[in-house]
Design a protein around this motif. Structure first.
Motif: not given
Length: 157
Positions: A21-28, A31-37
């Motif tokens: 989740a941290h990596c997804v938010i750091a890259q983009n 893209n909050v929905e994927l991190a939330r998932f």
């Protein structure tokens, strides 16, 4: 306190989801929905297996929408003061508006961080030595073993 192998694997999975989740938010940051998932899956696994998460992890997750709370990206952070001395950090989720109020006390220690909470530091009494120190029980008066009564013989009248 050693964790069982199953619990160790579950904690590794929770850690992986949190880092993902941290990596997804750091890259983009959009893209909050994927991190939330990922965070919702982490919370579901912890609840299903009845696992306790570290308080530092729980502070960075929104209780309402399971969003990862990163100041400036998915959350706003404000410092508040009450009664001149007491300071609080107020974290507000940008997705759902939920707020968390955290105490800023440098002397405050979590229960898990206190020395009396650690099981390894408590000395376990030796069962052999504690049995030696116990007084021996005296035999009870009339030490004959009692015979079970037969229900049929007492009811035959």
């Amino acid at each position: 306190m050693a964790l069982h192998l199953k619990d160790k694997e579950a904690y590794q999975r929770l850690n992986y989801l949190y880092q993902a989740a941290h990596c997804v938010i750091a890259q983009n940051p959009d893209n909050v929905e994927l991190a939330r998932f990922y965070c919702f899956t982490q919370k579901t696994i912890a609840r299903r297996l009845v696992l306790r998460q570290d308080p530092s992890v729980k502070r960075t997750l929104c209780k309402r929408c399971c969003s990862l709370l990163i100041p400036g990206v998915t959350a706003t952070t404000r410092q508040r003061r009450k009664h001149k001395k007491t300071r609080f950090t107020v974290v507000r989720c940008l997705s759902c508006g939920q707020t968390k109020t955290l105490l800023n006390d440098p002397d405050h220690r979590l229960w898990a961080d206190r020395p009396e909470a650690q099981l390894e530091q408590h000395k376990q009494p030796d069962p052999a030595s504690s049995a030696k120190n116990q007084p021996k029980e005296a035999k009870a008066h009339g030490s004959r073993p009692s015979k079970p009564r037969d229900a049929g013989s007492s009811a035959a009248t």
